[in-house]
Scaffold this active site. Structure first.
Site, PDB file in Angstrom:
ATOM      1  N   HIS A  89      54.830  74.810  27.660  1.00 17.60           N
ATOM      2  CA  HIS A  89      54.759  75.990  26.784  1.00 17.60           C
ATOM      3  C   HIS A  89      53.283  76.350  26.595  1.00 17.60           C
ATOM      4  O   HIS A  89      52.436  75.468  26.465  1.00 17.60           O
ATOM      5  CB  HIS A  89      55.420  75.687  25.436  1.00 17.60           C
ATOM      6  CG  HIS A  89      55.551  76.908  24.581  1.00 17.60           C
ATOM      7  ND1 HIS A  89      54.485  77.451  23.904  1.00 17.60           N
ATOM      8  CD2 HIS A  89      56.613  77.716  24.329  1.00 17.60           C
ATOM      9  CE1 HIS A  89      54.896  78.533  23.269  1.00 17.60           C
ATOM     10  NE2 HIS A  89      56.183  78.712  23.511  1.00 17.60           N
ATOM     11  N   GLU A 127      56.958  83.768  30.269  1.00 19.25           N
ATOM     12  CA  GLU A 127      56.413  84.106  28.959  1.00 19.25           C
ATOM     13  C   GLU A 127      54.973  84.585  29.120  1.00 19.25           C
ATOM     14  O   GLU A 127      54.056  83.752  29.237  1.00 19.25           O
ATOM     15  CB  GLU A 127      56.423  82.885  28.045  1.00 19.25           C
ATOM     16  CG  GLU A 127      57.793  82.316  27.785  1.00 19.25           C
ATOM     17  CD  GLU A 127      57.830  81.586  26.454  1.00 19.25           C
ATOM     18  OE1 GLU A 127      58.486  82.075  25.541  1.00 19.25           O
ATOM     19  OE2 GLU A 127      57.156  80.548  26.316  1.00 19.25           O
TER      20      GLU A 127
HETATM   21  P1  PGA Z   1      57.799  84.280  19.910  1.00 23.23           P
HETATM   22  O1  PGA Z   1      57.625  82.876  20.640  1.00 23.23           O
HETATM   23  O2  PGA Z   1      59.227  84.714  20.116  1.00 23.23           O
HETATM   24  O3  PGA Z   1      57.475  84.008  18.471  1.00 23.23           O
HETATM   25  O4  PGA Z   1      56.851  85.230  20.551  1.00 23.23           O
HETATM   26  C1  PGA Z   1      58.160  82.684  21.911  1.00 23.23           C
HETATM   27  C2  PGA Z   1      57.824  81.301  22.400  1.00 23.23           C
HETATM   28  O5  PGA Z   1      56.944  80.660  21.876  1.00 23.23           O
HETATM   29  O6  PGA Z   1      58.420  80.797  23.339  1.00 23.23           O
END
Ligand code: PGA
Length: 254
Positions: A95, A165
């Protein structure tokens, strides 16, 4: 019917009570959303209680992180074997918040993913471009580089998931345009198709970064988006169950 996965990443939020309450609320709502796989990533301290609180076919419990080391003098780390030992079968890997905090390289993320696979744990490997790469139109190049580094784990043929992401979208309230999400997912799926390893089931690719009630339907409707990784908007179980119903409509193709 396309299976859809929603992952609630609770990061450093919650308590013993809130983890149990969340699982109960989601499992009740999930009865009306049978085609959605729901995963919860609680803080690691609560993994054990979350596993006990879930019902047999209910929420899937996922760790937020796994060590790139098998064992040794690494204070604060949790190994893949330890996760497997208590019954965890899924973990996030790489992550971006962890990558930044620990200065993890792509190779470190690969090592953690391999440890997970060898322990029988499904890694949910997070990839995504930086704000600079996005601004300079290098999203696909950045994704290719990360996927190439992951080649040896992709080639194991073991079950795994990817989460796209964009770093600049996480926790910022900003998201890429819908056509950019579509392009990134198409790029990732095309790369995966070229990996030599034949798979019984394809690798699902989830989108993450500022997913919320207002945008989840539009994002899940994008071709190639197989689910969502949701941070802050997953903390409120009412919001999360509303998103679960949206995901069910998407899974049923309506
Ligand atoms: P968020 O986080 O939805 O608060 O942007 C997503 C994540 O950390 O995977």
């Amino acid at each position: 019917m396309q299976p859809v996965t929603l992952i609630a990443n609770h990061k450093l939020h919650g308590s013993l009570q809130s983890v149990q309450d969340f699982i109960r609320a989601v499992e009740i709502s999930r009865k009306a959303a049978p085609n959605v796989q729901v995963m919860l990533c609680p803080p690691s301290l609560y993994l054990h209680v979350a596993l006990k609180a879930k019902s047999a076919d209910g929420v899937t419990i996922c760790a937020q992180s796994v060590s790139m080391h098998a064992g040794g003098a690494h204070t604060g780390e949790i190994s893949a074997a330890m996760l497997a030992d208590i019954g965890v079968r899924h973990t996030l890997v790489g992550h971006s918040e962890e990558r930044a905090r620990k200065h993890l390289s792509d190779d470190d993320v690969l090592q953690a993913s391999l440890h997970a696979v060898h322990a029988g744990i499904v890694p949910v490997i997070c990839i995504g471009e930086s704000a600079d790469d996005y601004a300079s139109g290098n999203t696909c190049a950045a994704l290719t580089h990360q996927l190439q580094t992951l080649q040896s784990v992709l080639a194991t043929g073991a079950p795994m998931m990817l989460a796209y992401e964009p770093l600049w979208a996480i926790g910022s309230g900003k998201t890429p345009k819908i056509n950019e999400i579509a392009e990134a997912h198409a790029h990732i799926h095309a790369h995966l198709k070229c990996t030599k390893e034949a798979r019984d089931t394809p690798i699902p690719v989830l989108y993450g970064g500022s997913v919320k009630r207002e945008n989840i339907s539009e994002i899940l409707a994008v071709l190639g988006v197989n689910g969502a990784l949701i941070g802050s908007a997953s903390l409120n179980s009412n919001d999360f169950t509303a998103m679960l119903h949206d995901a069910q409509r998407r899974a049923k193709g309506s």
